[in-house]
Design a protein around this motif. Structure first.
Motif, short mmCIF file in Angstrom:
data_model
loop_
_atom_site.label_atom_id
_atom_site.label_comp_id
_atom_site.label_asym_id
_atom_site.label_seq_id
_atom_site.Cartn_x
_atom_site.Cartn_y
_atom_site.Cartn_z
N ASP A 153 0.85 -1.19 0.00
CA ASP A 153 0.00 0.00 0.00
C ASP A 153 0.88 1.24 0.00
OD1 ASP A 153 -1.85 1.98 0.29
OD2 ASP A 153 -2.68 1.25 2.19
N THR A 154 0.81 2.03 -1.05
CA THR A 154 1.68 3.22 -1.19
C THR A 154 0.89 4.52 -1.10
OG1 THR A 154 1.48 3.07 -3.60
CG2 THR A 154 3.38 1.97 -2.56
N SER A 155 -0.31 4.49 -0.55
CA SER A 155 -1.09 5.72 -0.41
C SER A 155 -0.43 6.65 0.60
CB SER A 155 -2.52 5.39 0.02
OG SER A 155 -2.52 4.73 1.28
N ALA A 156 -0.84 7.91 0.57
CA ALA A 156 -0.19 8.94 1.39
C ALA A 156 -0.31 8.67 2.89
CB ALA A 156 -0.77 10.31 1.06
N SER A 157 -1.37 7.98 3.31
CA SER A 157 -1.58 7.72 4.73
C SER A 157 -1.19 6.31 5.14
CB SER A 157 -3.06 7.95 5.08
OG SER A 157 -3.89 7.06 4.34
N SER A 158 -0.54 5.58 4.25
CA SER A 158 -0.23 4.17 4.51
C SER A 158 1.01 4.01 5.39
CB SER A 158 0.00 3.44 3.19
OG SER A 158 1.16 3.92 2.55
#
Length: 374
Positions: A280-285
């Motif tokens: 998971d490379t999302s900003a909040s991950s």
């Protein structure tokens, strides 16, 4: 076929767990050296029979563990049993904790390598650099008391937890947890008998392997907010090889719960990979946290702290540990740099590591003009 009677078999090797009787002493540099030759380090091979060498080394390691435990106790550290519900006679894993664990606003947690004893970075480092340097003694001294590896003075507001990813086999005879090397060195009926067979009796509930132990430390110690630790305590994590991987995997599965409490992570010999553990490379991950507030120290022939390649594989910046041969010696070489960086990260909640993309470039001396002149 030859059949040997039990009484005809060679007796098992026996050595005293006493430094002087083993023929060694501690010199003024805190190094273990031979009494007969004060310049010589521990001699592993003393017999053509491997069993004798194995038992002899274990007795030396027993002496070292006793010395290290005494010094950690002098610093105020005490042992906790995991699971917390266990009694002294029940199968359990000991860990070291500082007495200010329940009141400190900052907690430094170390998850070591699964082949090392509690409080020991590397017996190899103890042999070459000294007992303080190759064990957690100097490290604990820096975390708890005088300086945190940098210029900042520490008060009693920083606590220490030394987890125990190595001693996960319960020895029913001595009623203590041991590492696999210690298990192999336990007394046998003869020098040619195989090691004892393990069974369910040798497993420790909730701590059957290094990943379970890491989970147990998070769940029973660090997760007991308002009880064993302050409700708002911030946590710095140092993970060595599999110990670091265990922490990464645990946090990746429960990041939303732990996000407010984890300040920074330092790894030696990182074993997590972006295509397996950090998908998971999302900003909040959790992956984003690792890329900005985590760093790793690896084997390298470059000076300590020099950036090296590894971000693409491990998801965080990688730096030279100053150790180029033995993974187990990274911590002894780099812990001061780790503490200095963790202190900086802890002091600045908005701190973010700049992503370093390091590439090794081969230079052709002849075409670059830097080659030897003819």
């Amino acid at each position: 076929m030859f059949v040997f009677r039990r009484e005809d078999l060679p007796p098992d090797a026996e050595f005293p767990a006493n430094l002087e009787k083993l023929g060694y002493f501690i010199n003024e540099k805190d190094q273990i050296r031979k009494i007969s030759d004060p310049e010589q380090e521990f001699q592993f091979k003393i017999n053509r029979n491997a069993r004798y060498n194995e038992v002899h080394r274990e007795m030396m390691n027993t002496c070292i563990r006793t010395i290290v435990s005494s010094r950690l106790q002098d610093l105020g550290l005490t042992t906790l049993r995991l699971p917390l519900s266990s009694t002294p006679n029940d199968p359990h894993v000991p860990i070291w904790v500082s007495p200010n664990l329940s009141t400190a606003s900052r907690i430094v947690v170390v998850f070591g390598e699964p082949n090392q004893d509690l409080g020991i970075w590397a017996y190899r480092s103890i042999g070459t650099q000294g007992i303080h340097a190759g064990s957690a003694v100097s490290f604990a001294n820096a975390v708890l008391g005088r300086k945190n590896g940098g210029d900042q003075e520490t008060s009693g507001d920083t606590a220490l937890v030394l987890a125990n990813t190595g001693q996960l086999i319960w020895n029913c005879g001595s009623r203590r947890a041991v590492t696999h090397p210690s298990w192999i060195a336990l007394p046998r009926r003869s020098a040619v008998d195989p090691p004892m067979t393990m069974s369910q009796r040798n497993k420790i509930p909730g701590n059957a392997n290094w990943q379970e132990h890491v989970d147990c430390v998070f769940d029973e110690i660090l997760g007991a907010r308002g009880k064993l630790v302050k409700a708002d305590a911030k946590i710095d994590i140092i993970g060595l090889a599999e110990g670091g991987l265990g922490a990464i995997r645990y946090l990746a599965n429960d990041w939303e719960i732990w996000r407010p409490y984890i300040s920074g992570i330092c790894l030696s010999n990182p074993l997590q990979f972006t295509h397996i553990d950090l998908l998971d490379t999302s900003a909040s991950s959790f992956s984003a946290f690792v890329s900005s507030r985590c760093r790793a120290y690896v084997l390298s022939d470059r000076p300590l702290g020099m950036p090296v390649s590894g971000f693409r594989e491990h998801g965080c910046n990688c730096y030279s540990s100053g150790e180029e041969l033995n993974i187990e010696c990274i911590m002894a070489s780099a812990w001061e740099s780790m503490l200095e960086w963790l202190g900086k990260v802890h002091a600045d909640p908005g701190y973010c590591e700049k992503q370093l993309m390091v590439q090794d470039v081969e230079v052709d001396l002849e075409t670059s003009g830097d080659g030897p002149s003819s």
